[in-house]
Design a protein around this motif. Structure first.
Motif, PDB file in Angstrom:
ATOM      1  N   GLY A 380      37.034  33.134  59.563  1.00  0.00           N
ATOM      2  CA  GLY A 380      37.253  33.461  58.166  1.00  0.00           C
ATOM      3  C   GLY A 380      38.708  33.305  57.752  1.00  0.00           C
ATOM      4  O   GLY A 380      39.008  32.748  56.687  1.00  0.00           O
ATOM      5  N   ALA A 381      39.610  33.780  58.616  1.00  0.00           N
ATOM      6  CA  ALA A 381      41.034  33.655  58.293  1.00  0.00           C
ATOM      7  C   ALA A 381      41.459  32.198  58.222  1.00  0.00           C
ATOM      8  O   ALA A 381      42.187  31.790  57.308  1.00  0.00           O
ATOM      9  CB  ALA A 381      41.862  34.402  59.342  1.00  0.00           C
ATOM     10  N   ALA A 382      40.996  31.392  59.172  1.00  0.00           N
ATOM     11  CA  ALA A 382      41.383  29.979  59.188  1.00  0.00           C
ATOM     12  C   ALA A 382      40.912  29.263  57.926  1.00  0.00           C
ATOM     13  O   ALA A 382      41.647  28.455  57.346  1.00  0.00           O
ATOM     14  CB  ALA A 382      40.807  29.305  60.429  1.00  0.00           C
ATOM     15  N   ALA A 383      39.703  29.549  57.474  1.00  0.00           N
ATOM     16  CA  ALA A 383      39.162  28.879  56.289  1.00  0.00           C
ATOM     17  C   ALA A 383      39.837  29.356  55.013  1.00  0.00           C
ATOM     18  O   ALA A 383      40.241  28.563  54.160  1.00  0.00           O
ATOM     19  CB  ALA A 383      37.652  29.111  56.210  1.00  0.00           C
ATOM     20  N   VAL A 384      39.982  30.663  54.862  1.00  0.00           N
ATOM     21  CA  VAL A 384      40.535  31.217  53.625  1.00  0.00           C
ATOM     22  C   VAL A 384      42.006  30.825  53.452  1.00  0.00           C
ATOM     23  O   VAL A 384      42.461  30.529  52.330  1.00  0.00           O
ATOM     24  CB  VAL A 384      40.357  32.750  53.604  1.00  0.00           C
ATOM     25  N   GLU A 385      42.768  30.787  54.545  1.00  0.00           N
ATOM     26  CA  GLU A 385      44.193  30.483  54.442  1.00  0.00           C
ATOM     27  C   GLU A 385      44.467  29.034  54.043  1.00  0.00           C
ATOM     28  O   GLU A 385      45.602  28.689  53.687  1.00  0.00           O
ATOM     29  CB  GLU A 385      44.885  30.806  55.764  1.00  0.00           C
ATOM     30  N   LEU A 386      43.432  28.182  54.058  1.00  0.00           N
ATOM     31  CA  LEU A 386      43.596  26.797  53.622  1.00  0.00           C
ATOM     32  C   LEU A 386      43.342  26.621  52.131  1.00  0.00           C
ATOM     33  O   LEU A 386      43.450  25.505  51.610  1.00  0.00           O
ATOM     34  CB  LEU A 386      42.636  25.893  54.404  1.00  0.00           C
ATOM     35  N   ALA A 387      43.036  27.696  51.429  1.00  0.00           N
ATOM     36  CA  ALA A 387      42.589  27.577  50.037  1.00  0.00           C
ATOM     37  C   ALA A 387      43.579  26.815  49.160  1.00  0.00           C
ATOM     38  O   ALA A 387      43.169  26.085  48.247  1.00  0.00           O
ATOM     39  CB  ALA A 387      42.336  28.970  49.456  1.00  0.00           C
ATOM     40  N   LEU A 388      44.880  26.960  49.387  1.00  0.00           N
ATOM     41  CA  LEU A 388      45.884  26.283  48.564  1.00  0.00           C
ATOM     42  C   LEU A 388      46.663  25.239  49.353  1.00  0.00           C
ATOM     43  O   LEU A 388      47.707  24.761  48.897  1.00  0.00           O
ATOM     44  CB  LEU A 388      46.864  27.316  47.980  1.00  0.00           C
TER      45      LEU A 388
END
Length: 568
Positions: A380-388
């Protein structure tokens, strides 16, 4: 001379746990029946029920069945219809007790029996559920002793028909041909509306109004083992040679269809149209069953999670490559890379699309690991931190959650004499059920001769296979089967010589590295392919986009090849 027993009119009201809730009432009110069956169990269902039982040891059965009986138990009793269902799952005794309590509350005087002995979990430490596939003899014993409702655990799907047939006709264990006829009829009935036009390859040839609410099937079973598959008059759907052929090929493999009661020879089956919505089954031959019983083992395999990235517009492949590199680098940097990562890019996008959705492709990442953290917080952290910080237009269908446990299915075999098959009657009496005295080791019969090939110089046209052939596919543990058939003698030589195992691998590239075994069934004008290992460790492991291989046959029908113009 004593006249033969009247035919047994036996229906089906459930093909899986979650099937149409109102089917039980529909079947009881739609026309005459002697026995009404319900199939609630599948490999995945046993895992679901096992998890239920972990939370509450009094559960482990299909709760829907009780709710259906609350509406219909009195109706069945008034009509004299006996009910046989494998809804007992992992706890048939518990379900039988619950049915008795329900009957007492409703004031319906029914005798409830159950079948047990299939639970072998004690022999397989570490399994969530381990159950032998029993035959119909325990069901027959319950019915002979006057049971109105019989619930079982893991029996073969066809046992729901062979048991009532043995009780009704008095067949002996070595009446192999008659038993095999009942097995074939049971296999047609077991999946409910799949025999009456549901999930049917040629559905587009029928009036949509007929298929909107197909009736459930029933069999008129005769003392000699022959049967007529039909449905209640006035109900929706269609019963013809095609719908019955499709269901016969579903989740089977070769000519020998082995079970604990008998081995049915599918290469002997004859199907004929016997009037509107009536298909006669005859000619079925049977052999002694194999000496071993199949046991289904379900265990927890670990934890899984997934995230689906939406890629919109131009440069789809480059966007996919970028986010894949970023995700894998982030997981490595976190020091808890999941044990297994699988990426799949579905090109659902269209050029110059009129809507954003049709301009978008889906990149799916599935991860598995023995521990939950690696597939939960880390992912979850890896995916969400790529949002921008990733590809233009970055978004996901939903952020990944904590991850969920997944199951693994494995089939093993035990000597049938080592399994205690018991019929437990309403008054508490227990009747031990002996296995058949004779057995026959299962062997693959030689392939039957093929018809003469079609002329090599016949004009052909490039077209989808599905214009001339039907198909139905499904899962068997980690394997998938694809049954393919044609509807007339003119097309059969072409299909038999054209659709080899090698050609199937070419048409379905996902199968190219796998073992594909072809079985030929000339009486049905059919080929049955077993694709070994395509489903990984079974449906519960969700190894593929289509974890039960339900769409594999339709993918095959959509593939193009050279077809003789005379067949189109």
């Amino acid at each position: 001379m004593t006249p033969p027993p009247a035919p047994l009119r036996i229906g089906n009201a459930s093909g899986f746990y979650g099937d149409r809730f109102g089917a039980l009432r529909e079947m009881l009110t739609g026309g005459p029946l002697d026995v009404l069956t319900g199939d609630y169990l599948a490999e995945l269902t046993m895992l679901i029920l096992g998890r239920d039982r972990l939370r509450d040891p009094s559960l482990g059965y299909a709760k829907t069945f009780l709710r259906q009986l609350e509406e219909c138990l009195g109706l069945a009793h008034d009509k004299g219809v006996r009910i046989v269902a494998n809804a007992g799952g992992l706890n048939p005794a518990g379900l039988a007790s619950a049915v008795r309590e329900l009957a007492a509350r409703l004031g319906v005087p029914v005798r409830v029996a159950h079948v047990e002995g299939d639970d072998l979990a004690a022999r397989y430490p570490g399994s969530l559920a381990a159950h032998a596939y029993l035959g119909g003899a325990g069901i027959a014993a319950c019915l002979r002793e006057g049971a109105d409702v019989v619930v079982t655990g893991r029996v073969t799907d066809a046992a729901l028909v062979t048991g009532p047939a043995v009780a009704h006709f008095g067949w002996a264990p070595d009446d192999h041909d008659r038993l095999a006829g009942a097995v074939v009829a049971g296999h047609v009935l077991e999946c409910g509306a799949q025999a009456t036009g549901g999930n049917y390859a040629f559905f587009a040839e029928h009036d949509p109004a007929r298929l909107r609410h197909p009736g459930f099937p029933l069999a008129e079973l005769h003392a000699d083992g022959t049967a007529v598959i039909t449905k209640h008059d006035g109900t929706g759907g269609v019963v013809d040679v095609g719908t019955v052929t499709a269901q016969l090929l579903y989740e089977t493999s070769g000519a020998r269809y082995a079970g604990p009661d008998v081995t049915a020879r599918l290469d002997s089956v004859r199907l004929t149209q016997d009037g509107p919505d009536r298909v006669r089954i005859d000619g079925v031959r049977g052999e002694a069953p194999p000496p071993a019983l199949k046991v289904g083992l379900n265990r927890l395999g670990g934890f899984r999670n997934e995230v689906v990235f939406v890629l919109t517009g131009l440069d789809i492949e480059r966007k996919a490559a970028l986010v894949r590199d970023q995700m894998e680098a982030a997981l490595d940097a976190a020091g808890s890379r999941p044990a297994e990562l699988r990426w799949d890019l579905a090109r659902t996008d269209h050029p110059d699309a009129a809507t954003e959705e049709t301009a978008s492709a889906l990149l799916r990442l599935v991860v598995r690991d023995p521990g939950q953290d690696a597939v939960g917080r880390t992912l979850g952290a890896a995916a969400v931190e790529l949002a921008l910080a990733s590809y233009p237009g970055f978004h996901v269908l939903a952020p990944p959650g904590k991850g969920a446990p997944y199951g693994v299915f494995e089939a093993v075999y035990v000597d049938r004499a080592a399994v205690d098959h018991v019929a437990v009657l309403d008054d508490g009496r227990r009747i031990a059920v002996a296995p058949p005295a004779d057995s026959l080791a299962l062997e693959t019969p030689p392939e039957p001769p093929l018809p003469e090939p079609p002329p090599a110089d016949a004009p052909v046209r490039r077209a989808p296979l599905g214009l001339v052939a039907g198909a139905r596919s499904g899962d068997k543990g980690g394997h998938a089967n694809i049954g393919v058939w044609v509807r007339d003698d003119a097309a059969w030589p072409w299909l038999a010589h054209t659709l080899t195992a090698g050609r199937l691998r070419e048409l379905l590239p996902e199968t190219a590295p796998l073992t594909v075994v072809r079985h030929v069934l000339p009486n049905l004008r059919a080929l049955n392919f077993v694709v070994e290992g395509i489903l990984g460790e079974g449906v519960a492991s969700q190894a593929r986009f289509d974890p039960q291989a339900k769409g594999l046959g339709e993918w095959l029908r959509a593939r193009h090849l050279d077809i003789p113009e005379a067949l189109l």
